[in-house]
Design a protein around this motif. Structure first.
Motif, PDB file in Angstrom:
ATOM      1  N   UNK A 137     -22.048   7.399 -12.218  1.00  0.00           N
ATOM      2  CA  UNK A 137     -20.873   6.671 -11.786  1.00  0.00           C
ATOM      3  C   UNK A 137     -20.429   7.189 -10.412  1.00  0.00           C
ATOM      4  N   UNK A 138     -19.717   6.357  -9.715  1.00  0.00           N
ATOM      5  CA  UNK A 138     -19.279   6.721  -8.358  1.00  0.00           C
ATOM      6  C   UNK A 138     -18.059   7.630  -8.381  1.00  0.00           C
ATOM      7  N   UNK A 139     -17.974   8.460  -7.362  1.00  0.00           N
ATOM      8  CA  UNK A 139     -16.760   9.230  -7.086  1.00  0.00           C
ATOM      9  C   UNK A 139     -16.015   8.485  -5.991  1.00  0.00           C
ATOM     10  N   UNK A 140     -14.720   8.240  -6.209  1.00  0.00           N
ATOM     11  CA  UNK A 140     -13.920   7.427  -5.301  1.00  0.00           C
ATOM     12  C   UNK A 140     -12.638   8.162  -4.929  1.00  0.00           C
ATOM     13  N   UNK A 141     -12.385   8.296  -3.637  1.00  0.00           N
ATOM     14  CA  UNK A 141     -11.117   8.869  -3.178  1.00  0.00           C
ATOM     15  C   UNK A 141     -10.163   7.716  -2.900  1.00  0.00           C
ATOM     16  N   UNK A 142      -9.007   7.736  -3.560  1.00  0.00           N
ATOM     17  CA  UNK A 142      -8.019   6.675  -3.407  1.00  0.00           C
ATOM     18  C   UNK A 142      -7.265   6.861  -2.089  1.00  0.00           C
ATOM     19  N   UNK A 143      -7.494   5.949  -1.152  1.00  0.00           N
ATOM     20  CA  UNK A 143      -6.877   6.052   0.169  1.00  0.00           C
ATOM     21  C   UNK A 143      -5.515   5.382   0.231  1.00  0.00           C
ATOM     22  N   UNK A 144      -5.420   4.166  -0.318  1.00  0.00           N
ATOM     23  CA  UNK A 144      -4.173   3.415  -0.209  1.00  0.00           C
ATOM     24  C   UNK A 144      -4.104   2.384  -1.320  1.00  0.00           C
ATOM     25  N   UNK A 145      -2.902   2.035  -1.711  1.00  0.00           N
ATOM     26  CA  UNK A 145      -2.663   1.006  -2.715  1.00  0.00           C
ATOM     27  C   UNK A 145      -1.685   0.011  -2.101  1.00  0.00           C
ATOM     28  N   UNK A 146      -2.044  -1.271  -2.173  1.00  0.00           N
ATOM     29  CA  UNK A 146      -1.242  -2.318  -1.554  1.00  0.00           C
ATOM     30  C   UNK A 146      -0.808  -3.347  -2.587  1.00  0.00           C
ATOM     31  N   UNK A 147       0.292  -4.043  -2.259  1.00  0.00           N
ATOM     32  CA  UNK A 147       0.653  -5.248  -2.986  1.00  0.00           C
ATOM     33  C   UNK A 147      -0.443  -6.276  -2.698  1.00  0.00           C
ATOM     34  N   UNK A 148      -0.457  -7.361  -3.434  1.00  0.00           N
ATOM     35  CA  UNK A 148      -1.504  -8.368  -3.281  1.00  0.00           C
ATOM     36  C   UNK A 148      -1.531  -8.975  -1.877  1.00  0.00           C
ATOM     37  N   UNK A 149      -0.437  -8.892  -1.136  1.00  0.00           N
ATOM     38  CA  UNK A 149      -0.430  -9.432   0.229  1.00  0.00           C
ATOM     39  C   UNK A 149      -1.349  -8.654   1.163  1.00  0.00           C
ATOM     40  N   UNK A 150      -1.796  -7.460   0.752  1.00  0.00           N
ATOM     41  CA  UNK A 150      -2.706  -6.659   1.556  1.00  0.00           C
ATOM     42  C   UNK A 150      -2.045  -5.905   2.690  1.00  0.00           C
ATOM     43  N   UNK A 151      -0.732  -6.001   2.817  1.00  0.00           N
ATOM     44  CA  UNK A 151      -0.009  -5.363   3.918  1.00  0.00           C
ATOM     45  C   UNK A 151       0.995  -4.334   3.402  1.00  0.00           C
ATOM     46  N   UNK A 152       1.746  -4.701   2.375  1.00  0.00           N
ATOM     47  CA  UNK A 152       2.837  -3.877   1.880  1.00  0.00           C
ATOM     48  C   UNK A 152       2.311  -2.755   0.986  1.00  0.00           C
ATOM     49  N   UNK A 153       2.563  -1.489   1.360  1.00  0.00           N
ATOM     50  CA  UNK A 153       2.148  -0.390   0.489  1.00  0.00           C
ATOM     51  C   UNK A 153       2.870  -0.471  -0.854  1.00  0.00           C
TER      52      UNK A 153
END
Length: 91
Positions: A1-17
């Protein structure tokens, strides 16, 4: 399985954190490295566990996946997760 570093989480608009939901405090998990428990696929929930803490995360069903090199983005019903792929880890 892959190792993934979580960089950012956005609302569905893709702009708003995104900072918090009913299930997660996103500010606490951002920057952590996760391992996929099962392959991330469209139509199935994304299931991850933190590398240093045994705390599984299960999202709503994945609607789309976008990957460019080490950038890996996953769209669920309410959220866009942006990861950096660190590599693969044998189970």
């Amino acid at each position: 399985m892959r190792l993934l570093k979580l960089l950012q989480i956005y609302e569905v608009d893709g702009i708003t954190p995104k900072h918090q939901s009913e299930r997660f405090n996103f500010d606490e998990i951002q920057g952590q490295t996760f391992r996929e428990i099962s392959p991330t696929e469209v139509g199935r929930p994304m299931t991850l566990t933190a590398v240093h803490v045994d705390s599984p995360i299960k999202t709503t069903r994945v609607q789309a996946i976008d990957q460019e090199g080490v950038d890996f983005r996953v769209l669920t019903r309410n959220t866009i997760y942006h990861f950096e792929i660190y590599g693969k880890k044998d189970l």
